[in-house]
Design a protein around this motif. Structure first.
Motif, PDB file in Angstrom:
ATOM      1  N   GLY A   1      11.824  12.617   8.139  1.00  0.00           N
ATOM      2  CA  GLY A   1      11.908  13.874   7.412  1.00  0.00           C
ATOM      3  C   GLY A   1      11.845  13.787   5.905  1.00  0.00           C
ATOM      4  O   GLY A   1      11.950  14.815   5.222  1.00  0.00           O
ATOM      5  N   PHE A   2      11.664  12.593   5.357  1.00  0.00           N
ATOM      6  CA  PHE A   2      11.530  12.450   3.914  1.00  0.00           C
ATOM      7  C   PHE A   2      10.059  12.557   3.523  1.00  0.00           C
ATOM      8  O   PHE A   2       9.175  12.141   4.268  1.00  0.00           O
ATOM      9  CB  PHE A   2      12.078  11.101   3.439  1.00  0.00           C
ATOM     10  N   GLU A   3       9.818  13.074   2.343  1.00  0.00           N
ATOM     11  CA  GLU A   3       8.462  13.118   1.801  1.00  0.00           C
ATOM     12  C   GLU A   3       8.360  12.080   0.687  1.00  0.00           C
ATOM     13  O   GLU A   3       9.015  12.212  -0.353  1.00  0.00           O
ATOM     14  CB  GLU A   3       8.152  14.495   1.223  1.00  0.00           C
ATOM     15  N   VAL A   4       7.608  11.032   0.915  1.00  0.00           N
ATOM     16  CA  VAL A   4       7.459   9.980  -0.093  1.00  0.00           C
ATOM     17  C   VAL A   4       6.351  10.389  -1.059  1.00  0.00           C
ATOM     18  O   VAL A   4       5.167  10.382  -0.710  1.00  0.00           O
ATOM     19  CB  VAL A   4       7.140   8.614   0.547  1.00  0.00           C
ATOM     20  N   ALA A   5       6.737  10.745  -2.272  1.00  0.00           N
ATOM     21  CA  ALA A   5       5.770  11.188  -3.269  1.00  0.00           C
ATOM     22  C   ALA A   5       4.906  10.034  -3.755  1.00  0.00           C
ATOM     23  O   ALA A   5       3.714  10.201  -4.020  1.00  0.00           O
ATOM     24  CB  ALA A   5       6.486  11.838  -4.448  1.00  0.00           C
ATOM     25  N   GLU A   6       5.532   8.841  -3.874  1.00  0.00           N
ATOM     26  CA  GLU A   6       4.776   7.667  -4.316  1.00  0.00           C
ATOM     27  C   GLU A   6       5.583   6.414  -3.990  1.00  0.00           C
ATOM     28  O   GLU A   6       6.814   6.420  -4.056  1.00  0.00           O
ATOM     29  CB  GLU A   6       4.500   7.741  -5.819  1.00  0.00           C
ATOM     30  N   ALA A   7       4.880   5.346  -3.647  1.00  0.00           N
ATOM     31  CA  ALA A   7       5.490   4.041  -3.392  1.00  0.00           C
ATOM     32  C   ALA A   7       4.903   3.049  -4.380  1.00  0.00           C
ATOM     33  O   ALA A   7       3.682   2.853  -4.404  1.00  0.00           O
ATOM     34  CB  ALA A   7       5.232   3.593  -1.956  1.00  0.00           C
ATOM     35  N   CYS A   8       5.752   2.415  -5.170  1.00  0.00           N
ATOM     36  CA  CYS A   8       5.291   1.624  -6.312  1.00  0.00           C
ATOM     37  C   CYS A   8       5.630   0.146  -6.148  1.00  0.00           C
ATOM     38  O   CYS A   8       6.704  -0.201  -5.654  1.00  0.00           O
ATOM     39  CB  CYS A   8       5.932   2.143  -7.597  1.00  0.00           C
TER      40      CYS A   8
ATOM     41  N   LEU B   1       7.693  -4.690   3.457  1.00  0.00           N
ATOM     42  CA  LEU B   1       8.881  -3.843   3.409  1.00  0.00           C
ATOM     43  C   LEU B   1       8.532  -2.452   2.889  1.00  0.00           C
ATOM     44  O   LEU B   1       9.037  -1.442   3.394  1.00  0.00           O
ATOM     45  CB  LEU B   1       9.959  -4.486   2.534  1.00  0.00           C
ATOM     46  N   ARG B   2       7.653  -2.394   1.907  1.00  0.00           N
ATOM     47  CA  ARG B   2       7.259  -1.092   1.361  1.00  0.00           C
ATOM     48  C   ARG B   2       6.594  -0.237   2.435  1.00  0.00           C
ATOM     49  O   ARG B   2       6.908   0.942   2.591  1.00  0.00           O
ATOM     50  CB  ARG B   2       6.318  -1.295   0.175  1.00  0.00           C
ATOM     51  N   GLU B   3       5.691  -0.841   3.199  1.00  0.00           N
ATOM     52  CA  GLU B   3       5.013  -0.086   4.255  1.00  0.00           C
ATOM     53  C   GLU B   3       5.990   0.316   5.363  1.00  0.00           C
ATOM     54  O   GLU B   3       5.890   1.413   5.922  1.00  0.00           O
ATOM     55  CB  GLU B   3       3.867  -0.910   4.832  1.00  0.00           C
ATOM     56  N   GLY B   4       6.935  -0.585   5.657  1.00  0.00           N
ATOM     57  CA  GLY B   4       7.934  -0.263   6.673  1.00  0.00           C
ATOM     58  C   GLY B   4       8.818   0.898   6.247  1.00  0.00           C
ATOM     59  O   GLY B   4       9.124   1.795   7.047  1.00  0.00           O
ATOM     60  N   LEU B   5       9.231   0.913   4.992  1.00  0.00           N
ATOM     61  CA  LEU B   5      10.046   2.019   4.488  1.00  0.00           C
ATOM     62  C   LEU B   5       9.250   3.318   4.452  1.00  0.00           C
ATOM     63  O   LEU B   5       9.785   4.394   4.761  1.00  0.00           O
ATOM     64  CB  LEU B   5      10.577   1.677   3.094  1.00  0.00           C
ATOM     65  N   LEU B   6       7.987   3.219   4.074  1.00  0.00           N
ATOM     66  CA  LEU B   6       7.136   4.414   4.064  1.00  0.00           C
ATOM     67  C   LEU B   6       7.084   5.056   5.453  1.00  0.00           C
ATOM     68  O   LEU B   6       7.234   6.280   5.597  1.00  0.00           O
ATOM     69  CB  LEU B   6       5.723   4.046   3.616  1.00  0.00           C
ATOM     70  N   ARG B   7       6.885   4.232   6.470  1.00  0.00           N
ATOM     71  CA  ARG B   7       6.811   4.763   7.830  1.00  0.00           C
ATOM     72  C   ARG B   7       8.157   5.337   8.271  1.00  0.00           C
ATOM     73  O   ARG B   7       8.220   6.447   8.824  1.00  0.00           O
ATOM     74  CB  ARG B   7       6.377   3.659   8.794  1.00  0.00           C
TER      75      ARG B   7
ATOM     76  N   MET C   1      13.127  16.370   1.444  1.00  0.00           N
ATOM     77  CA  MET C   1      13.590  15.606   0.285  1.00  0.00           C
ATOM     78  C   MET C   1      12.479  14.677  -0.197  1.00  0.00           C
ATOM     79  O   MET C   1      11.937  13.902   0.585  1.00  0.00           O
ATOM     80  CB  MET C   1      14.838  14.796   0.641  1.00  0.00           C
ATOM     81  N   ARG C   2      12.162  14.780  -1.458  1.00  0.00           N
ATOM     82  CA  ARG C   2      11.080  13.981  -2.037  1.00  0.00           C
ATOM     83  C   ARG C   2      11.649  12.660  -2.553  1.00  0.00           C
ATOM     84  O   ARG C   2      12.698  12.624  -3.199  1.00  0.00           O
ATOM     85  CB  ARG C   2      10.408  14.741  -3.174  1.00  0.00           C
ATOM     86  N   VAL C   3      10.916  11.592  -2.277  1.00  0.00           N
ATOM     87  CA  VAL C   3      11.372  10.246  -2.604  1.00  0.00           C
ATOM     88  C   VAL C   3      10.289   9.511  -3.390  1.00  0.00           C
ATOM     89  O   VAL C   3       9.092   9.640  -3.090  1.00  0.00           O
ATOM     90  CB  VAL C   3      11.689   9.429  -1.325  1.00  0.00           C
ATOM     91  N   VAL C   4      10.722   8.725  -4.388  1.00  0.00           N
ATOM     92  CA  VAL C   4       9.856   7.737  -5.009  1.00  0.00           C
ATOM     93  C   VAL C   4      10.450   6.371  -4.695  1.00  0.00           C
ATOM     94  O   VAL C   4      11.648   6.143  -4.896  1.00  0.00           O
ATOM     95  CB  VAL C   4       9.723   7.942  -6.530  1.00  0.00           C
ATOM     96  N   LEU C   5       9.626   5.476  -4.203  1.00  0.00           N
ATOM     97  CA  LEU C   5      10.059   4.163  -3.729  1.00  0.00           C
ATOM     98  C   LEU C   5       9.520   3.072  -4.642  1.00  0.00           C
ATOM     99  O   LEU C   5       8.350   3.112  -5.039  1.00  0.00           O
ATOM    100  CB  LEU C   5       9.551   3.963  -2.299  1.00  0.00           C
ATOM    101  N   ALA C   6      10.363   2.106  -4.973  1.00  0.00           N
ATOM    102  CA  ALA C   6       9.932   0.949  -5.767  1.00  0.00           C
ATOM    103  C   ALA C   6      10.280  -0.323  -5.000  1.00  0.00           C
ATOM    104  O   ALA C   6      11.452  -0.678  -4.867  1.00  0.00           O
ATOM    105  CB  ALA C   6      10.615   0.949  -7.128  1.00  0.00           C
TER     106      ALA C   6
END
Length: 216
Positions: free
Chosen positions: A24-31, A12-18, A1-6
């Motif tokens: 099993g999620f694929e983070v396409a971009e974190a903004c 918190l952004r880095e923690g969610l990315l990890r 599942m591809r995710v874009v994070l804002a």
């Protein structure tokens, strides 16, 4: 599942990315802001977006407004709002647009990582997730907005029969309850609809008018 994070908070952004990468999620971009987030959604067309409510530049409602844009322009993308705040107006609009594939969670109340991940999967699959505190605030807002929402099911039955022009005696017979009980329900209805005794206004008529206005 591809995710874009804002999320504007670096930690918190880095923690969610990890976390997302490890589950099993694929983070396409974190903004870090709403503008870059919307561009990322357009570019990647993810399965899921996770959005904070308050983001740069004003830290008011940029994130949740961006979530609404995604909701309307890309209806197949699941949306999870993850915030410290309940923005009642926007939360209502988010769920009014489409009740599937939407979640609103409060950061401080996420107590179990596994439950959080399962919630993301459920929302991505078309489910709904609402923090109980969000539900409580939205219900409170609805109650403040519509006094009729404060009536109990029995009181609504009584008011419906009043709208048919029935007397307390007739209501008593229809509901198979005593006239004293009917009088108590009627009195409670007047109180909840903010209709105090007034010699110039007939409270029974005013109550019925409010009921008919809702029914219409």
């Amino acid at each position: 599942m591809r995710v874009v994070l804002a999320e504007d908070s670096v930690l918190l952004r880095e923690g969610l990315l990890r976390l997302l990468g490890e589950t099993g999620f694929e983070v396409a971009e974190a903004c870090p802001d709403a503008e870059s987030f919307l561009k990322a959604v357009e570019a990647h067309r993810p399965d899921l977006v996770i959005v904070d409510v308050r983001m740069p530049p004003t830290f008011t409602d940029e994130g949740v407004r961006a979530a609404l844009v995604v909701r309307h322009q890309y209806p197949d993308i699941a949306v999870v709002v993850l915030s410290q705040y309940v923005e009642e107006n926007y939360a209502t609009e988010l769920f009014a647009a489409r009740s599937r594939g939407i979640g609103y969670l409060l950061k401080d109340r996420v107590a179990d990582v596994r439950d959080f991940v399962e919630t993301l999967r459920r929302v991505t699959g078309g489910g709904t997730a609402l923090d109980p505190e969000v539900v409580a605030q939205l219900f409170s807002r609805a109650t403040r907005k519509d006094p009729l929402a404060r009536l109990t099911p029995r009181e609504r039955e009584v008011l419906g029969l009043m709208a048919e022009g029935r007397s307390n005696t007739a209501i008593s017979a229809a509901l198979v309850i005593g006239e004293g009980a009917v009088e108590k329900h009627v009195s409670s209805i007047f109180g909840k609809l903010d209709l105090p005794p007034d010699a110039q206004d007939h409270r029974r008529v005013l109550a019925v008018l409010r009921w008919l206005g809702q029914e219409g």
